[in-house]
Design a protein around this motif. Structure first.
Motif, PDB file in Angstrom:
ATOM      1  N   GLU A  78      -0.571  12.259 -23.121  1.00 20.27           N
ATOM      2  CA  GLU A  78      -1.478  11.440 -23.656  1.00 20.27           C
ATOM      3  C   GLU A  78      -1.681  11.376 -25.205  1.00 20.27           C
ATOM      4  O   GLU A  78      -2.428  10.644 -25.621  1.00 20.27           O
ATOM      5  N   GLN A  79      -1.176  12.376 -25.646  1.00 19.69           N
ATOM      6  CA  GLN A  79      -1.606  12.668 -27.216  1.00 19.69           C
ATOM      7  C   GLN A  79      -0.535  11.693 -28.158  1.00 19.69           C
ATOM      8  O   GLN A  79       0.700  11.885 -28.065  1.00 19.69           O
ATOM      9  N   GLU A  80      -1.220  10.927 -28.733  1.00 25.04           N
ATOM     10  CA  GLU A  80      -0.457   9.882 -29.461  1.00 25.04           C
ATOM     11  C   GLU A  80      -0.288  10.492 -31.041  1.00 25.04           C
ATOM     12  O   GLU A  80      -1.254  11.287 -31.403  1.00 25.04           O
ATOM     13  N   ASP A  81       0.765  10.108 -31.724  1.00 28.93           N
ATOM     14  CA  ASP A  81       0.950  10.540 -33.251  1.00 28.93           C
ATOM     15  C   ASP A  81       0.142   9.524 -34.005  1.00 28.93           C
ATOM     16  O   ASP A  81      -0.513   8.872 -33.485  1.00 28.93           O
ATOM     17  N   GLU A  82       0.333   9.996 -35.226  1.00 32.31           N
ATOM     18  CA  GLU A  82      -0.454   8.993 -36.223  1.00 32.31           C
ATOM     19  C   GLU A  82      -0.278   7.488 -36.149  1.00 32.31           C
ATOM     20  O   GLU A  82      -1.088   6.784 -36.572  1.00 32.31           O
ATOM     21  N   ASP A  83       0.957   7.116 -35.925  1.00 30.37           N
ATOM     22  CA  ASP A  83       1.149   5.805 -35.435  1.00 30.37           C
ATOM     23  C   ASP A  83       0.659   5.414 -34.240  1.00 30.37           C
ATOM     24  O   ASP A  83       1.164   3.929 -34.077  1.00 30.37           O
TER      25      ASP A  83
ATOM     26  N   LYS B 172     -11.711  10.683 -16.330  1.00 29.86           N
ATOM     27  CA  LYS B 172     -11.431   9.519 -17.149  1.00 29.86           C
ATOM     28  C   LYS B 172     -10.089   9.446 -17.945  1.00 29.86           C
ATOM     29  O   LYS B 172      -9.522   8.317 -18.348  1.00 29.86           O
ATOM     30  N   ASP B 173      -9.093  10.660 -17.685  1.00 31.08           N
ATOM     31  CA  ASP B 173      -7.695  10.431 -18.144  1.00 31.08           C
ATOM     32  C   ASP B 173      -6.845  11.113 -17.264  1.00 31.08           C
ATOM     33  O   ASP B 173      -7.497  11.640 -16.002  1.00 31.08           O
ATOM     34  N   ARG B 174      -5.585  10.879 -17.187  1.00 33.05           N
ATOM     35  CA  ARG B 174      -4.565  11.595 -16.512  1.00 33.05           C
ATOM     36  C   ARG B 174      -4.533  13.087 -16.396  1.00 33.05           C
ATOM     37  O   ARG B 174      -4.265  13.644 -15.524  1.00 33.05           O
ATOM     38  N   THR B 175      -4.980  13.543 -17.789  1.00 33.06           N
ATOM     39  CA  THR B 175      -4.902  15.027 -17.817  1.00 33.06           C
ATOM     40  C   THR B 175      -5.892  15.566 -16.688  1.00 33.06           C
ATOM     41  O   THR B 175      -5.615  16.591 -16.040  1.00 33.06           O
ATOM     42  N   GLY B 176      -7.094  15.191 -16.927  1.00 36.53           N
ATOM     43  CA  GLY B 176      -8.010  15.612 -15.998  1.00 36.53           C
ATOM     44  C   GLY B 176      -7.709  15.390 -14.298  1.00 36.53           C
ATOM     45  O   GLY B 176      -8.008  16.283 -13.756  1.00 36.53           O
TER      46      GLY B 176
ATOM     47  N   MET C 295       4.799  27.661  -6.993  1.00 36.35           N
ATOM     48  CA  MET C 295       5.566  26.604  -6.693  1.00 36.35           C
ATOM     49  C   MET C 295       4.773  25.600  -6.282  1.00 36.35           C
ATOM     50  O   MET C 295       5.164  24.407  -6.220  1.00 36.35           O
ATOM     51  N   ALA C 296       3.892  25.915  -5.565  1.00 33.11           N
ATOM     52  CA  ALA C 296       2.867  24.819  -4.824  1.00 33.11           C
ATOM     53  C   ALA C 296       2.149  23.990  -6.002  1.00 33.11           C
ATOM     54  O   ALA C 296       1.902  22.869  -5.755  1.00 33.11           O
ATOM     55  N   ILE C 297       1.944  24.622  -7.111  1.00 34.55           N
ATOM     56  CA  ILE C 297       1.123  23.990  -8.372  1.00 34.55           C
ATOM     57  C   ILE C 297       2.227  23.166  -8.638  1.00 34.55           C
ATOM     58  O   ILE C 297       2.166  21.682  -9.212  1.00 34.55           O
ATOM     59  N   VAL C 298       3.732  23.609  -8.699  1.00 36.99           N
ATOM     60  CA  VAL C 298       4.602  22.469  -9.499  1.00 36.99           C
ATOM     61  C   VAL C 298       4.974  21.384  -8.316  1.00 36.99           C
ATOM     62  O   VAL C 298       4.974  20.315  -8.776  1.00 36.99           O
ATOM     63  N   ALA C 299       4.871  21.785  -7.234  1.00 43.01           N
ATOM     64  CA  ALA C 299       5.244  20.725  -6.309  1.00 43.01           C
ATOM     65  C   ALA C 299       3.982  19.644  -6.178  1.00 43.01           C
ATOM     66  O   ALA C 299       4.259  18.407  -6.334  1.00 43.01           O
ATOM     67  N   THR C 300       2.662  19.965  -6.488  1.00 38.77           N
ATOM     68  CA  THR C 300       1.948  18.967  -6.525  1.00 38.77           C
ATOM     69  C   THR C 300       1.803  18.231  -7.747  1.00 38.77           C
ATOM     70  O   THR C 300       1.432  17.011  -7.668  1.00 38.77           O
ATOM     71  N   ALA C 301       2.123  18.883  -8.955  1.00 38.04           N
ATOM     72  CA  ALA C 301       2.399  18.093 -10.183  1.00 38.04           C
ATOM     73  C   ALA C 301       3.456  17.167 -10.106  1.00 38.04           C
ATOM     74  O   ALA C 301       3.246  16.002 -10.259  1.00 38.04           O
TER      75      ALA C 301
ATOM     76  N   PHE D 257      -4.140  35.038 -13.863  1.00 39.70           N
ATOM     77  CA  PHE D 257      -4.298  34.297 -15.244  1.00 39.70           C
ATOM     78  C   PHE D 257      -3.243  33.297 -15.639  1.00 39.70           C
ATOM     79  O   PHE D 257      -3.560  32.337 -15.985  1.00 39.70           O
ATOM     80  N   PHE D 258      -2.147  33.450 -15.219  1.00 36.11           N
ATOM     81  CA  PHE D 258      -0.988  32.713 -15.657  1.00 36.11           C
ATOM     82  C   PHE D 258      -1.201  31.454 -14.948  1.00 36.11           C
ATOM     83  O   PHE D 258      -0.834  30.527 -15.224  1.00 36.11           O
ATOM     84  N   LYS D 259      -1.765  31.334 -13.701  1.00 41.78           N
ATOM     85  CA  LYS D 259      -2.007  30.261 -12.866  1.00 41.78           C
ATOM     86  C   LYS D 259      -2.920  29.175 -13.647  1.00 41.78           C
ATOM     87  O   LYS D 259      -2.503  28.125 -13.659  1.00 41.78           O
ATOM     88  N   VAL D 260      -3.883  29.855 -14.310  1.00 40.51           N
ATOM     89  CA  VAL D 260      -4.818  28.959 -15.330  1.00 40.51           C
ATOM     90  C   VAL D 260      -4.061  28.273 -16.199  1.00 40.51           C
ATOM     91  O   VAL D 260      -4.023  27.152 -16.279  1.00 40.51           O
ATOM     92  N   VAL D 261      -3.411  29.020 -16.800  1.00 35.92           N
ATOM     93  CA  VAL D 261      -2.647  28.643 -18.068  1.00 35.92           C
ATOM     94  C   VAL D 261      -1.355  27.461 -17.825  1.00 35.92           C
ATOM     95  O   VAL D 261      -1.335  26.639 -18.435  1.00 35.92           O
ATOM     96  N   PHE D 262      -0.744  27.788 -16.658  1.00 31.87           N
ATOM     97  CA  PHE D 262       0.228  27.233 -16.007  1.00 31.87           C
ATOM     98  C   PHE D 262      -0.066  25.718 -15.601  1.00 31.87           C
ATOM     99  O   PHE D 262       0.421  24.815 -16.026  1.00 31.87           O
ATOM    100  N   ILE D 263      -1.306  25.689 -14.900  1.00 35.49           N
ATOM    101  CA  ILE D 263      -2.137  24.277 -14.428  1.00 35.49           C
ATOM    102  C   ILE D 263      -2.418  23.366 -15.903  1.00 35.49           C
ATOM    103  O   ILE D 263      -1.959  22.353 -15.991  1.00 35.49           O
ATOM    104  N   LEU D 264      -2.875  23.994 -16.912  1.00 38.72           N
ATOM    105  CA  LEU D 264      -3.352  23.568 -18.101  1.00 38.72           C
ATOM    106  C   LEU D 264      -2.015  22.894 -18.859  1.00 38.72           C
ATOM    107  O   LEU D 264      -1.968  21.861 -19.253  1.00 38.72           O
ATOM    108  N   MET D 265      -0.949  23.689 -18.961  1.00 40.95           N
ATOM    109  CA  MET D 265       0.162  23.082 -19.688  1.00 40.95           C
ATOM    110  C   MET D 265       0.926  22.156 -19.032  1.00 40.95           C
ATOM    111  O   MET D 265       1.269  21.427 -19.435  1.00 40.95           O
ATOM    112  N   LEU D 266       0.866  22.177 -17.560  1.00 39.04           N
ATOM    113  CA  LEU D 266       1.654  21.344 -16.804  1.00 39.04           C
ATOM    114  C   LEU D 266       0.877  19.976 -16.930  1.00 39.04           C
ATOM    115  O   LEU D 266       1.303  18.745 -17.204  1.00 39.04           O
ATOM    116  N   ALA D 267      -0.646  20.125 -16.979  1.00 38.20           N
ATOM    117  CA  ALA D 267      -1.407  18.884 -17.218  1.00 38.20           C
ATOM    118  C   ALA D 267      -1.201  18.169 -18.514  1.00 38.20           C
ATOM    119  O   ALA D 267      -1.113  16.935 -18.538  1.00 38.20           O
TER     120      ALA D 267
END
Length: 398
Positions: free
Chosen positions: A134-139, A326-330, A176-182, A118-128
């Protein structure tokens, strides 16, 4: 039918779902044959795998409906939850005594939870989340990428470090394969091509040394072991990889028997439930890590190629959903899922053919196992999620 519902049906990747179901069908057939000679027969194994596939499908459709950007809001909480579970596994020395690693948490009903899956799922989402930045602040300003890189580095070291300590080489290599792809996807193009070229050269050098100059390669590994770079069990993996026939009473037996099984299948195989190696239960872990040997022996080269083609279609659709994001995250999410599956498929089939060192890497959607099946469906659900939201008006936020 509402416009949103029509767009939902139009954007849903039904082909990807059908490919996954087809691979799961092949899994049930392979597990049925691989466990037929076990005490009590194959019925219980097939039923358990079917239940996990059913739960996986439900989980896939649930994750598909929840906007992946909402999932990212709670990813830090999910990360720390998995970290706690990765620490809990060390409280069960009886599991380590039985399996050789602190990788599972025993649950009621005779099942086990493997947090590293399950860490693989969380790890992929965190890296993405943090690589896309892409998250902008109030300004309307993007955050400093340096902070994101530090967070990713710290999260990676902690999570991967706990999995290395279990020890679980297979899961570590997949991470490590996930990290290399990222890195491939995130770095500037010139760095991308430089790293891709370096990886290609490294692979070519590895296969050249192990196949053309195996003795010289092992001498080099022995030297690294003498200098303390490699541990004894790591050195043994390389020796087993090069010369499995020299250790048939222990580690080499598995690889040697898997090669015999696959080779004896020839072009069309011996037929389902007819494989002498499989039905004689000669290949250890033939329903989990070495399930490809069952397919190779009983369905032959044609059956093995058909399965590999299904995997190609799976990877193709994952990549296409990434390109349509539609975004880099996806895009990053789909790229890392594809990269992980590519490594997993290549490593699992490669170790069965003695093309790669033996590790505890399962064959996606094929090998028997609840945690791995559920996690694979979760990842496919998130990929479908990305594809569904490639247009801003595809969903309401209800």
């Amino acid at each position: 039918m509402s416009n949103n519902r029509l767009r939902w049906l139009k954007d849903l990747d039904f082909f990807l779902i059908l490919v996954v179901i087809a691979i799961c069908g092949a899994s049930l057939l392979a597990i049925s044959s691989a466990t037929r000679s076990f005490e009590g027969g194959s019925t219980l194994f097939v039923i358990k795998q079917s239940v996990w596939i059913g739960l996986g499908l439900i989980t896939m459709f649930v994750l598909m409906r929840i906007d992946y950007r909402h999932l990212l809001r709670y990813i830090e909480f999910a990360y720390w939850t998995i970290i706690v579970l990765l620490c809990v596994v060390f409280l069960f020395p009886s599991v380590a005594a039985e399996t050789g690693a602190y990788g599972w948490i025993p649950l009621p009903g005779g099942t086990n939870l493997q947090p590293s899956e399950f860490f693989k799922v969380v790890f992929i989402l965190m890296l993405a989340k943090y690589l896309a930045n892409e998250q902008e602040d109030e300004d309307g300003k993007l955050p400093d990428p340096t902070r994101s890189y530090l967070l990713i580095t710290g999260a990676s070291i902690l999570g991967i470090g706990l999995i290395v300590a279990e020890p679980d080489l297979g899961q570590t290599m997949m991470l490590m394969a996930i990290v290399a792809t990222a890195l491939f996807m995130h770095l500037p193009k010139k760095w991308f091509w430089w790293m891709l070229g370096s990886a290609s050269v490294a692979l070519a050098l590895f296969f050249t040394l192990t196949m053309v100059y195996p003795e010289q390669f092992l001498s080099g590994m022995d030297f690294l072991a003498e200098k303390g770079v490699l541990e004894e069990h790591q050195l043994k993996r390389f020796h087993t990889f090069i010369h499995p026939e020299q250790d048939l009473t222990r580690d080499g037996f598995q690889v040697y028997q898997a090669k015999i099984a696959i080779g004896s299948g020839q072009l069309f195989g011996k037929g389902l439930y007819q494989g002498s190696q499989t039905q004689g239960n000669w290949v250890p872990a033939q329903h989990t890590d070495f399930i490809f040997s069952t397919i190779g022996e009983e369905l032959g080269f044609v059956g093995a190629v058909a399965l590999i083609f299904l995997f190609f279609l799976l990877l193709y659709r994952i990549v296409m959903n990434g390109f349509s994001a539609k975004d880099r995250t996806g895009f990053y999410i789909c790229a890392m899922v594809a990269g992980m599956f590519i490594f997993q498929i290549f490593e699992n089939i490669g170790m069965s053919l003695q093309l790669m060192p033996m590790t505890g890497v399962t064959l996606p959607f094929i090998s028997y196992g609840g945690s791995s099946i559920l996690v694979n469906f979760m990842l496919i659900g998130i990929v479908l999620n990305v594809g569904l939201r490639r247009r801003k008006l595809s969903f309401s936020n209800n």
